[in-house]
Design a protein around this motif. Structure first.
Motif, PDB file in Angstrom:
ATOM      1  N   GLN A   1      -5.570  13.068   0.196  1.00 34.67           N
ATOM      2  CA  GLN A   1      -5.118  11.948   1.016  1.00 34.67           C
ATOM      3  C   GLN A   1      -5.381  10.617   0.302  1.00 34.67           C
ATOM      4  OE1 GLN A   1      -3.723  12.510   4.210  1.00 34.67           O
ATOM      5  NE2 GLN A   1      -3.810  14.655   3.680  1.00 34.67           N
ATOM      6  N   ARG A   2      -5.001  10.516  -0.939  1.00 34.85           N
ATOM      7  CA  ARG A   2      -5.248   9.332  -1.759  1.00 34.85           C
ATOM      8  C   ARG A   2      -4.580   8.097  -1.165  1.00 34.85           C
ATOM      9  NH1 ARG A   2      -3.305  10.365  -7.540  1.00 34.85           N
ATOM     10  NH2 ARG A   2      -1.322  10.484  -6.428  1.00 34.85           N
ATOM     11  N   ILE A   3      -5.253   6.935  -1.302  1.00 35.45           N
ATOM     12  CA  ILE A   3      -4.625   5.655  -0.982  1.00 35.45           C
ATOM     13  C   ILE A   3      -4.335   4.925  -2.288  1.00 35.45           C
ATOM     14  CG2 ILE A   3      -5.694   5.451   1.289  1.00 35.45           C
ATOM     15  CD1 ILE A   3      -7.667   3.389   0.011  1.00 35.45           C
ATOM     16  N   SER A   4      -3.366   4.033  -2.245  1.00 29.93           N
ATOM     17  CA  SER A   4      -3.030   3.253  -3.436  1.00 29.93           C
ATOM     18  C   SER A   4      -2.626   1.843  -3.031  1.00 29.93           C
ATOM     19  CB  SER A   4      -1.908   3.918  -4.239  1.00 29.93           C
ATOM     20  OG  SER A   4      -0.737   4.020  -3.454  1.00 29.93           O
ATOM     21  N   VAL A   5      -2.832   0.926  -3.956  1.00 32.76           N
ATOM     22  CA  VAL A   5      -2.413  -0.462  -3.783  1.00 32.76           C
ATOM     23  C   VAL A   5      -1.569  -0.835  -4.988  1.00 32.76           C
ATOM     24  CG1 VAL A   5      -3.179  -2.871  -3.577  1.00 32.76           C
ATOM     25  CG2 VAL A   5      -4.452  -1.050  -2.409  1.00 32.76           C
TER      26      VAL A   5
ATOM     27  N   ILE B   1       0.838  -1.201   0.000  1.00 34.52           N
ATOM     28  CA  ILE B   1       0.000   0.000   0.000  1.00 34.52           C
ATOM     29  C   ILE B   1       0.868   1.244   0.000  1.00 34.52           C
ATOM     30  CG2 ILE B   1      -1.950  -1.145   1.095  1.00 34.52           C
ATOM     31  CD1 ILE B   1      -1.064   0.061   3.761  1.00 34.52           C
ATOM     32  N   GLY B   2       0.321   2.300  -0.556  1.00 36.07           N
ATOM     33  CA  GLY B   2       0.996   3.586  -0.583  1.00 36.07           C
ATOM     34  C   GLY B   2       0.028   4.698  -0.265  1.00 36.07           C
ATOM     35  N   GLY B   3       0.570   5.868   0.032  1.00 36.59           N
ATOM     36  CA  GLY B   3      -0.265   7.029   0.323  1.00 36.59           C
ATOM     37  C   GLY B   3       0.593   8.252   0.531  1.00 36.59           C
ATOM     38  N   GLN B   4      -0.073   9.389   0.614  1.00 39.27           N
ATOM     39  CA  GLN B   4       0.633  10.651   0.814  1.00 39.27           C
ATOM     40  C   GLN B   4       1.343  10.649   2.165  1.00 39.27           C
ATOM     41  OE1 GLN B   4      -1.894  14.027   1.243  1.00 39.27           O
ATOM     42  NE2 GLN B   4      -0.307  15.499   0.725  1.00 39.27           N
TER      43      GLN B   4
END
Length: 164
Positions: free
Chosen positions: A134-138, A59-62
């Motif tokens: 505040q985007r989340i990413s996978v 996972i990633g994010g700001q």
């Protein structure tokens, strides 16, 4: 699927179903959202059997943003903490720190008792802290720059039927 077993064979793996997600998912929703491609269906052969769920995600994010993810069976939250005022009942949560280029490896293992012989879906959902900023990413970092030093990953969800 095995339809009958001799007695005394509890704890055996009867079937395994797995899905691998290789594309990138991002969301700015502050409501829990299905992580597309990170769900799997299984049909237990007995309502007394258990389902072992194993999920591995990057996972990633700001930098500085909070993230919350949860595991579901159909529309039911499973492997989540107790309700406590306005706190989010979740399977995992945390705060991205250090850099928007960082990805964090996470994993979940949970033994479920679905008590059914109907097809059952296991899936992950996630939500961002405050929306667009505040985007989340996978499977990618938040700052997914086009560089040989920036990685892309795969995430998996695997379910195993375990005999009672």
């Amino acid at each position: 699927a095995i339809t009958s077993l001799p007695t005394g064979l509890g704890g055996k793996v009867l079937q395994v179903v797995s899905t691998t997600k290789t594309d990138v998912f991002t969301s700015t929703s502050t409501s829990f959202t299905d992580i597309t491609g990170l769900s799997v269906n299984i049909t237990p052969s007995s309502s007394s059997n258990k389902i072992m769920v194993i999920c591995s995600m990057m996972i990633g994010g700001q930098n500085g943003s909070l993230y919350v993810y949860k595991l579901l069976r159909g529309s039911t939250d499973i492997c989540v903490g107790d309700a406590a005022s306005s706190r989010a009942r979740s399977t995992l949560f945390g705060q991205h720190s250090g850099s928007a280029y960082i990805g964090e490896s996470t994993s979940i293992t949970f033994l479920d008792s679905p008590s059914t012989t109907s097809e059952t879906t296991y899936k992950m959902q996630g939500r961002s802290e405050t929306g667009a900023a505040q985007r989340i990413s996978v499977n990618a970092s938040d700052n997914d720059g086009d560089s040989a030093n920036v990685g892309r990953t795969a995430s998996t969800i695997t379910v195993m039927e375990i005999s009672a």
